[in-house]
Design an enzyme around this catalytic site. Structure first.
Site, PDB file in Angstrom:
ATOM      1  N   HIS A  95       0.576  -1.576   0.059  1.00 50.60           N
ATOM      2  CA  HIS A  95      -0.264  -0.320   0.363  1.00 50.60           C
ATOM      3  C   HIS A  95       1.259   1.660   0.116  1.00 50.60           C
ATOM      4  O   HIS A  95       1.558   0.946   0.689  1.00 50.60           O
ATOM      5  CB  HIS A  95      -0.846  -0.215   1.536  1.00 50.60           C
ATOM      6  CG  HIS A  95      -2.012   1.027   1.270  1.00 50.60           C
ATOM      7  ND1 HIS A  95      -1.838   2.351   1.273  1.00 50.60           N
ATOM      8  CD2 HIS A  95      -2.894   0.500   0.795  1.00 50.60           C
ATOM      9  CE1 HIS A  95      -3.055   2.919   1.284  1.00 50.60           C
ATOM     10  NE2 HIS A  95      -4.066   2.107   0.302  1.00 50.60           N
ATOM     11  N   GLU A 144      -4.299   1.660  -7.444  1.00 46.35           N
ATOM     12  CA  GLU A 144      -4.971   2.900  -6.286  1.00 46.35           C
ATOM     13  C   GLU A 144      -3.575   3.437  -7.183  1.00 46.35           C
ATOM     14  O   GLU A 144      -2.199   3.916  -5.843  1.00 46.35           O
ATOM     15  CB  GLU A 144      -4.858   1.972  -4.995  1.00 46.35           C
ATOM     16  CG  GLU A 144      -4.521   0.839  -5.001  1.00 46.35           C
ATOM     17  CD  GLU A 144      -5.028   0.118  -3.256  1.00 46.35           C
ATOM     18  OE1 GLU A 144      -6.144  -0.070  -2.854  1.00 46.35           O
ATOM     19  OE2 GLU A 144      -4.696   1.173  -2.546  1.00 46.35           O
TER      20      GLU A 144
END
Ligand code: PGA
Length: 218
Positions: A95, A144
Site C-alpha cells: 500500500h 491505487e
C-alpha cells in the site's frame, strides 16, 4: 459472470467496541457467491471479526494490512505469517501509505509476498501506476493511484479499465481491483468495467451502512 472482490481496508481505525458496533449494524451475513468480501482490520481486531464470522456462518473473509518479513522469533513488534494464518486468508502488501510512511522498498515487498505465499495467504498487491513492480506469484493486484486515495477524487472508470487491462496483458494476472475514493455512488461505474474485478475501499468501509450499500451496488 465475473467474481467481484470487495476489500475493506480499515487502516489504523476502530477500537474493539467500535468494531463490535460496526458488526452489530452490518446486516449482510450471506453475500451472494459471486462476491468475495474481505475485511482487513488492525491485528487487534482479528479475533472479534473471526468469532463474528464463525457465529454467523458468514462467508466473509479476513485479511491483514501487513505481514512480517520474518518468521516467528526475535523480531519485536512484528506479526508473522504463521500468526496471521490463524485468522486471515489475505494480506494487503505494498500500500502506498506503507511505502511512504514506513519506507517499504520493492525488495521488502517481494519478501513479504514470499512470506505470505509460504503461509498460504493470498497477497493483494497494491500498485500505484502501471510502472509499479509486481513481484512474481502475485495473483491479485489493486491499482491505487495516489491522487485518489482518501481525497474524494477517484480515478475515472475508463482509466482504471485501461490500466487493469494493461496489467493483465503484461503480467498475466487475472484479478485487478481498483482503489481510491470508492463510494456506494461510484462503485458500479468501476465494477461494470470488463477488466476491473472489484474494489479496495478505505474510508467508505468504516461506516457499515455505506459499506452495505457498496456491496449492494458493486
Ligand atoms: P480510500 O482509500 O477509499 O479512503 O480512498 C483507499 C485505499 O487506501 O486504497
Amino acid at each position: 459472470m465475473k467474481k467481484i472482490f470487495i476489500v475493506a481496508n480499515w487502516k489504523s481505525n476502530k477500537t474493539e467496541s467500535e468494531a463490535k458496533e460496526w458488526l452489530t449494524r452490518f446486516k449482510i451475513n450471506d453475500p451472494s457467491s459471486d462476491k468475495e468480501i474481505i475485511i482487513c482490520p488492525s491485528f487487534t481486531l482479528l479475533p472479534i471479526l473471526k468469532s463474528y464470522i464463525l457465529n454467523h456462518k458468514s462467508s466473509i473473509k479476513l485479511g491483514t494490512q501487513d505481514i512480517s518479513l520474518f518468521e516467528e522469533g526475535s523480531y519485536t513488534g512484528e506479526v508473522n505469517g504463521k500468526q496471521i494464518k490463524e485468522f486471515a486468508d489475505y494480506v494487503i502488501i505494498g500500500h502506498s501509505e506503507r511505502r511512504k510512511n514506513l519506507n517499504e522498498s520493492d525488495k521488502m515487498l517481494e519478501k513479504k509476498v514470499l512470506m505470505a505465499k509460504k503461509y498460504k495467504l493470498n497477497p493483494i498487491f497494491c500498485i500505484q501506476s502501471e510502472k509499479t513492480k509486481i513481484p512474481k506469484d502475485v495473483e491479485i493486484v489493486s491499482y491505487e493511484p495516489i491522487f485518489a486515495i482518501g481525497t474524494g477524487y477517484p480515478d475515472t472508470p475508463e482509466s482504471a479499465e485501461n490500466i487493469s487491462k494493461s496489467v493483465k496483458d503484461n503480467s498475466g494476472i487475472a484479478t485487478v481491483l481498483y482503489g481510491g475514493s470508492v463510494t456506494s455512488e461510484n462503485v458500479s461505474s468501476f465494477t461494470k468495467m470488463q477488466n476491473v474485478s472489484g474494489v479496495l475501499v478505505g474510508k467508505a468501509s468504516l461506516d457499515p451502512v455505506e459499506f452495505m450499500h457498496i456491496l449492494l451496488y458493486a
